[in-house]
Design a protein around this motif. Structure first.
Motif, PDB file in Angstrom:
ATOM      1  N   PRO A  17       2.357 -12.999  -4.259  1.00 51.79           N
ATOM      2  CA  PRO A  17       3.063 -12.212  -5.292  1.00 51.79           C
ATOM      3  C   PRO A  17       3.165 -10.728  -4.925  1.00 51.79           C
ATOM      4  O   PRO A  17       4.213 -10.110  -5.137  1.00 51.79           O
ATOM      5  CB  PRO A  17       2.200 -12.424  -6.542  1.00 51.79           C
ATOM      6  CG  PRO A  17       1.502 -13.713  -6.310  1.00 51.79           C
ATOM      7  CD  PRO A  17       1.235 -13.749  -4.845  1.00 51.79           C
ATOM      8  N   GLN A  18       2.060 -10.154  -4.402  1.00 54.84           N
ATOM      9  CA  GLN A  18       2.127  -8.751  -4.010  1.00 54.84           C
ATOM     10  C   GLN A  18       3.131  -8.539  -2.893  1.00 54.84           C
ATOM     11  O   GLN A  18       3.862  -7.546  -2.871  1.00 54.84           O
ATOM     12  CB  GLN A  18       0.749  -8.255  -3.549  1.00 54.84           C
ATOM     13  CG  GLN A  18      -0.273  -8.151  -4.672  1.00 54.84           C
ATOM     14  CD  GLN A  18      -1.087  -9.414  -4.794  1.00 54.84           C
ATOM     15  OE1 GLN A  18      -0.580 -10.513  -4.588  1.00 54.84           O
ATOM     16  NE2 GLN A  18      -2.359  -9.270  -5.147  1.00 54.84           N
ATOM     17  N   PHE A  19       3.198  -9.488  -1.956  1.00 53.55           N
ATOM     18  CA  PHE A  19       4.160  -9.369  -0.865  1.00 53.55           C
ATOM     19  C   PHE A  19       5.593  -9.418  -1.394  1.00 53.55           C
ATOM     20  O   PHE A  19       6.451  -8.646  -0.955  1.00 53.55           O
ATOM     21  CB  PHE A  19       3.927 -10.486   0.146  1.00 53.55           C
ATOM     22  CG  PHE A  19       4.965 -10.556   1.226  1.00 53.55           C
ATOM     23  CD1 PHE A  19       4.960  -9.656   2.278  1.00 53.55           C
ATOM     24  CD2 PHE A  19       5.968 -11.517   1.185  1.00 53.55           C
ATOM     25  CE1 PHE A  19       5.923  -9.709   3.266  1.00 53.55           C
ATOM     26  CE2 PHE A  19       6.928 -11.580   2.171  1.00 53.55           C
ATOM     27  CZ  PHE A  19       6.912 -10.664   3.216  1.00 53.55           C
ATOM     28  N   CYS A  20       5.852 -10.322  -2.324  1.00 52.33           N
ATOM     29  CA  CYS A  20       7.205 -10.409  -2.903  1.00 52.33           C
ATOM     30  C   CYS A  20       7.581  -9.120  -3.616  1.00 52.33           C
ATOM     31  O   CYS A  20       8.732  -8.664  -3.542  1.00 52.33           O
ATOM     32  CB  CYS A  20       7.283 -11.598  -3.860  1.00 52.33           C
ATOM     33  SG  CYS A  20       7.077 -13.207  -3.066  1.00 52.33           S
ATOM     34  N   LEU A  21       6.603  -8.521  -4.310  1.00 51.34           N
ATOM     35  CA  LEU A  21       6.867  -7.256  -4.991  1.00 51.34           C
ATOM     36  C   LEU A  21       7.214  -6.160  -3.987  1.00 51.34           C
ATOM     37  O   LEU A  21       8.147  -5.378  -4.198  1.00 51.34           O
ATOM     38  CB  LEU A  21       5.642  -6.857  -5.816  1.00 51.34           C
ATOM     39  CG  LEU A  21       5.717  -5.503  -6.528  1.00 51.34           C
ATOM     40  CD1 LEU A  21       6.866  -5.488  -7.539  1.00 51.34           C
ATOM     41  CD2 LEU A  21       4.393  -5.175  -7.203  1.00 51.34           C
ATOM     42  N   ILE A  22       6.475  -6.111  -2.883  1.00 53.34           N
ATOM     43  CA  ILE A  22       6.756  -5.103  -1.860  1.00 53.34           C
ATOM     44  C   ILE A  22       8.146  -5.313  -1.264  1.00 53.34           C
ATOM     45  O   ILE A  22       8.890  -4.359  -1.016  1.00 53.34           O
ATOM     46  CB  ILE A  22       5.666  -5.155  -0.771  1.00 53.34           C
ATOM     47  CG1 ILE A  22       4.346  -4.619  -1.321  1.00 53.34           C
ATOM     48  CG2 ILE A  22       6.079  -4.353   0.465  1.00 53.34           C
ATOM     49  CD1 ILE A  22       3.177  -4.750  -0.373  1.00 53.34           C
ATOM     50  N   CYS A  23       8.521  -6.573  -1.038  1.00 51.25           N
ATOM     51  CA  CYS A  23       9.867  -6.850  -0.512  1.00 51.25           C
ATOM     52  C   CYS A  23      10.942  -6.356  -1.473  1.00 51.25           C
ATOM     53  O   CYS A  23      11.956  -5.779  -1.049  1.00 51.25           O
ATOM     54  CB  CYS A  23      10.024  -8.347  -0.271  1.00 51.25           C
ATOM     55  SG  CYS A  23       9.116  -8.980   1.160  1.00 51.25           S
ATOM     56  N   ARG A  24      10.757  -6.585  -2.772  1.00 49.14           N
ATOM     57  CA  ARG A  24      11.752  -6.123  -3.750  1.00 49.14           C
ATOM     58  C   ARG A  24      11.850  -4.600  -3.745  1.00 49.14           C
ATOM     59  O   ARG A  24      12.946  -4.032  -3.879  1.00 49.14           O
ATOM     60  CB  ARG A  24      11.394  -6.629  -5.142  1.00 49.14           C
ATOM     61  CG  ARG A  24      11.605  -8.120  -5.330  1.00 49.14           C
ATOM     62  CD  ARG A  24      11.603  -8.509  -6.799  1.00 49.14           C
ATOM     63  NE  ARG A  24      10.310  -8.263  -7.423  1.00 49.14           N
ATOM     64  CZ  ARG A  24       9.324  -9.158  -7.458  1.00 49.14           C
ATOM     65  NH1 ARG A  24       9.489 -10.349  -6.880  1.00 49.14           N
ATOM     66  NH2 ARG A  24       8.188  -8.879  -8.056  1.00 49.14           N
ATOM     67  N   GLN A  25      10.710  -3.931  -3.575  1.00 52.77           N
ATOM     68  CA  GLN A  25      10.736  -2.471  -3.557  1.00 52.77           C
ATOM     69  C   GLN A  25      11.404  -1.946  -2.281  1.00 52.77           C
ATOM     70  O   GLN A  25      12.080  -0.917  -2.307  1.00 52.77           O
ATOM     71  CB  GLN A  25       9.309  -1.940  -3.703  1.00 52.77           C
ATOM     72  CG  GLN A  25       8.745  -2.205  -5.092  1.00 52.77           C
ATOM     73  CD  GLN A  25       7.237  -2.105  -5.151  1.00 52.77           C
ATOM     74  OE1 GLN A  25       6.583  -2.050  -4.118  1.00 52.77           O
ATOM     75  NE2 GLN A  25       6.690  -2.091  -6.356  1.00 52.77           N
ATOM     76  N   PHE A  26      11.219  -2.657  -1.162  1.00 58.30           N
ATOM     77  CA  PHE A  26      11.968  -2.310   0.050  1.00 58.30           C
ATOM     78  C   PHE A  26      13.468  -2.466  -0.186  1.00 58.30           C
ATOM     79  O   PHE A  26      14.273  -1.654   0.273  1.00 58.30           O
ATOM     80  CB  PHE A  26      11.516  -3.197   1.207  1.00 58.30           C
ATOM     81  CG  PHE A  26      10.381  -2.641   2.014  1.00 58.30           C
ATOM     82  CD1 PHE A  26      10.592  -2.117   3.275  1.00 58.30           C
ATOM     83  CD2 PHE A  26       9.097  -2.640   1.503  1.00 58.30           C
ATOM     84  CE1 PHE A  26       9.541  -1.602   4.018  1.00 58.30           C
ATOM     85  CE2 PHE A  26       8.046  -2.139   2.233  1.00 58.30           C
ATOM     86  CZ  PHE A  26       8.260  -1.612   3.495  1.00 58.30           C
ATOM     87  N   ASP A  27      13.849  -3.529  -0.884  1.00 62.07           N
ATOM     88  CA  ASP A  27      15.264  -3.756  -1.162  1.00 62.07           C
ATOM     89  C   ASP A  27      15.831  -2.660  -2.060  1.00 62.07           C
ATOM     90  O   ASP A  27      16.967  -2.213  -1.869  1.00 62.07           O
ATOM     91  CB  ASP A  27      15.453  -5.121  -1.833  1.00 62.07           C
ATOM     92  CG  ASP A  27      15.063  -6.268  -0.927  1.00 62.07           C
ATOM     93  OD1 ASP A  27      15.047  -6.062   0.307  1.00 62.07           O
ATOM     94  OD2 ASP A  27      14.756  -7.364  -1.439  1.00 62.07           O
TER      95      ASP A  27
END
Length: 683
Positions: A497-507
């Motif tokens: 979940p934390q990784f997915c959140l970081i990916c969204r913030q990169f996007d």
């Protein structure tokens, strides 16, 4: 003299081809013995004898060195080897070592250099044939080191020591504890005292040293690295090698602030890095150090002393004393680029040294809370230090320092990523498992530029999410990528979940919605407050800054083509269906295991069994995959990563099915499948 020169040239041709000598050995011994000139040298520019006699002496020294090398070469025929050994013994009986040592005290640098190499070859031959150290050479070394700073023959003495120690390292016939001990045992007290005196004198200098003193210090640094390499390579306990790790190298930390040339300071930083990573001697060894997972408490103890000294120096501002000049020009040419760029070699080495020292401190039983404080203190100094030297003109991600600093050094970049990942995982046990605490820890490591998810994403962005690059790293034994990748995939499973959140913030950053300037990171006092709050029950007054909003994680805007992965390269590598030869080779010979890596939980990849995992599509349905393939530039970072890992999994499976992968990747494939399942659940 003409007859002597012609005779020596004929002998040179015979020795070069390693053929038997046609005449009596005693005649060769009399003509090979070099002679001391009758007229002593009075100045550096004077030549005491004719150039013809000078050339004869140089040829004699070269021939003696060749004879010793051929005599210890396994490919030389036994009869020829016995003849060459007998000839060398005759020269030694006539006192050739004494004559060669006298050549050390001449201003002729060519003569001194050849004399040092010649004497070292004789010492190595005697070590191999008679299992004993040449007594005249050893006494010369001890007397010269004891005579510092008065003795004038220090440089050829150290050069000879370097040649002999390198010869012991390169030849496995010397890898018996008694042989190096006979050499290093008598040298220990004398060399330790000499090294301390030299380093102390260097620190007291108020002006730039002369060239001879600089060369002397450079030779000492080379010898320190070789002594550590002897300890790591041979695995035996040598008191001199331990003295180097725990006393000499910590004392040498002040070299960075001493008035010595820049190349000497850079040489010391690189030697320090290799010693902390246990990679000393990798530049001159015939093969890399074998990866050993056996504990070595004595070596770890002395390495921890060095790490402790480095961390203490960093806390006192050692980083600010490390000079960084512009990038050196290749092949000595002029650097005509309009914009100067810093020397990334020394920037990367300094960063890796301090991080490795932190990791060593963590593994030696230091409390996690103390290591976290050390980390935030170090990063509070490192990020501004790197920003100043790299001259970043625009705001960048705090974790991007890894990929920017190590853009030219893949092995060091992966060592840094592994260190950061190791410390992140170790600190995990001191944070509670609640969602707020997990987010709190992610925030702290992000602000320190140490979030492993950000580091991995930025690494993939730099290689354009190209699966063939990852495959190349996995197959190569030159980096620690396999160990790092397995450990990161295990963490990725736990913190999906934390990784997915970081990916969204990169996007979001790519859309221009959010930005976190590196120019405004948390100060050390703020990081201290965050750390203390996270290690406790995280009360309200110490609660961490939310990830969203102005402090959101970000990256540089994505280039439209950064996902155009090299599928053609992967297909060329694994498409052997049309080749009958590859299948026959696989049937005739089982693949040999060339990599053996133990991951964090003790799993040995080369011992895993099982069939290749089926292709999974990595969580992308056919419809999604079809749509995504037409819109590569528009894919989010999470989809780019999962597609990259899916291509990697398919390539590994196909190579494994044809027995072309260099080790058993079953455990790795299983981890990739588990990450694929998490991605499918997310979709």
């Amino acid at each position: 003299m003409e007859d002597t020169f012609s005779f020596l040239k004929h002998l040179y041709r015979n020795v070069l081809q390693a053929v038997p000598l046609p005449e009596d050995v005693e005649k060769y011994a009399s003509l090979l013995a070099p002679r001391i000139p009758d007229v002593p040298l009075e100045g550096p520019g004077e030549v005491p004898y004719s150039w013809h006699q000078h050339d004869v002496t140089l040829l004699q020294l070269s021939l003696i060195q060749m004879l010793a090398s051929k005599a210890e070469n396994p490919s030389t025929e036994p009869a020829v080897k016995r003849q060459y050994v007998h000839l060398v013994e005759l020269l030694q009986h006539n006192g050739v070592e004494t004559t060669i040592i006298r050549f050390f005290d001449t201003p002729d640098k060519v003569l001194t250099h050849l004399s040092s190499k010649c004497l070292s070859s004789l010492v190595l031959l005697q070590l191999k044939c008679q299992k004993e150290v040449n007594s005249q050479w050893l006494q010369f070394c001890l007397k010269t080191l004891e005579g510092y700073p008065v003795c004038r023959m220090l440089l050829p003495c150290l050069t000879s020591l370097i040649y002999v120690c390198k010869g012991i390292l390169r030849d496995k016939d010397f890898h018996h504890a008694d042989i190096p001990l006979k050499l290093l045992g008598p040298l220990h007290p004398v060399f330790g005292t000499f090294c301390s005196s030299l380093l102390s004198a260097t620190q007291r200098q108020s002006a730039t040293q002369d060239s001879e003193s600089v060369n002397l210090l450079s030779c000492v640094l080379d010898l320190l690295e070789i002594l550590v390499a002897l300890r790591v390579e041979l695995g035996s306990t040598f008191s001199l090698c331990h003295h180097v790790l725990s006393v000499s190298l910590p004392q040498a930390l002040d070299i960075v602030s001493s008035p010595v040339p820049y190349f000497v300071k850079k040489q010391f930083i690189l030697v320090l890095k290799k010693c902390l990573l246990h990679k000393a001697g990798e530049d001159f060894l015939p093969s890399a150090h074998p990866v050993s997972h056996q504990p070595d408490p004595v070596l770890e103890q002395h390495t921890s002393v060095l790490a402790e000294a480095l961390l203490g120096a960093v806390s006192q501002g050692w980083l600010l004393q490390v000079p960084v000049r512009d990038r050196p020009s290749n092949f000595g040419g002029a650097n005509d680029t309009p914009e100067s760029s810093p020397d990334l070699g020394i920037l990367g080495a300094v960063s890796l040294c301090a991080l490795k020292a932190l990791e060593v401190k963590l593994l030696t039983g230091t409390k996690i809370s103390a290591v976290t404080v050390y980390l935030q203190t170090f990063m509070g100094q490192l990020l501004p230090y790197l920003k100043r030297h790299l001259q970043w003109s625009e705001q960048v991600h705090p974790c991007e320092w890894v990929s920017v600093t190590f853009m030219e050094q893949d092995d060091d970049m992966l060592d840094v990523a592994k260190c950061l990942l190791q410390m992140y995982i170790q600190c995990h046990s001191h944070f509670s498992s609640t969602e707020d605490q997990m987010e709190n820890r992610s925030n702290i490591f992000h602000q320190m530029g140490c979030n492993p998810h950000c580091v991995f994403l930025l690494f993939l962005k730099n290689v354009a999410f190209d699966a063939s690059v990852l495959l190349d790293f996995l197959i190569s034994s030159e980096t620690c990528f396999l160990e790092y990748f397995v450990r990161y995939l295990k963490l990725l499973k736990e913190e999906w979940p934390q990784f997915c959140l970081i990916c969204r913030q990169f996007d979001e950053l790519g859309s221009g919605l959010t930005r976190t300037p590196l120019s405004d990171p948390l100060t050390p006092s703020q990081l201290q407050a965050h750390t203390v709050g996270a290690l406790s029950s995280c009360p309200a007054e110490h609660s961490c800054v939310p990830v969203t909003g102005g402090n959101a994680i970000h990256s540089a805007p994505s280039h439209p083509c950064d996902y155009l992965s090299s599928l053609d390269a992967l297909q060329r590598l694994v498409a052997y269906d049309s080749s009958d030869n590859s299948d026959s080779e696989c049937a005739e010979k089982e693949p040999s295991v060339i990599v053996q890596t133990h991951v964090a939980d003790g799993t040995d990849l080369d011992k895993q069994t099982g069939k290749p995992q089926p292709k999974t599509g990595f969580g992308i349905t056919p419809a999604t995959e079809s749509t995504a393939s037409n819109t590569h530039p528009m894919l989010g970072n999470q989809n780019k990563l999962t597609r990259c890992l899916g291509e990697l999994q398919d390539a590994i499976s196909k190579l494994q099915s044809k027995q072309l992968f260099p080790y058993n990747p079953s455990a790795l494939l299983r981890l990739l499948s588990q990450v694929s399942a998490l991605n499918r659940d997310t979709h």
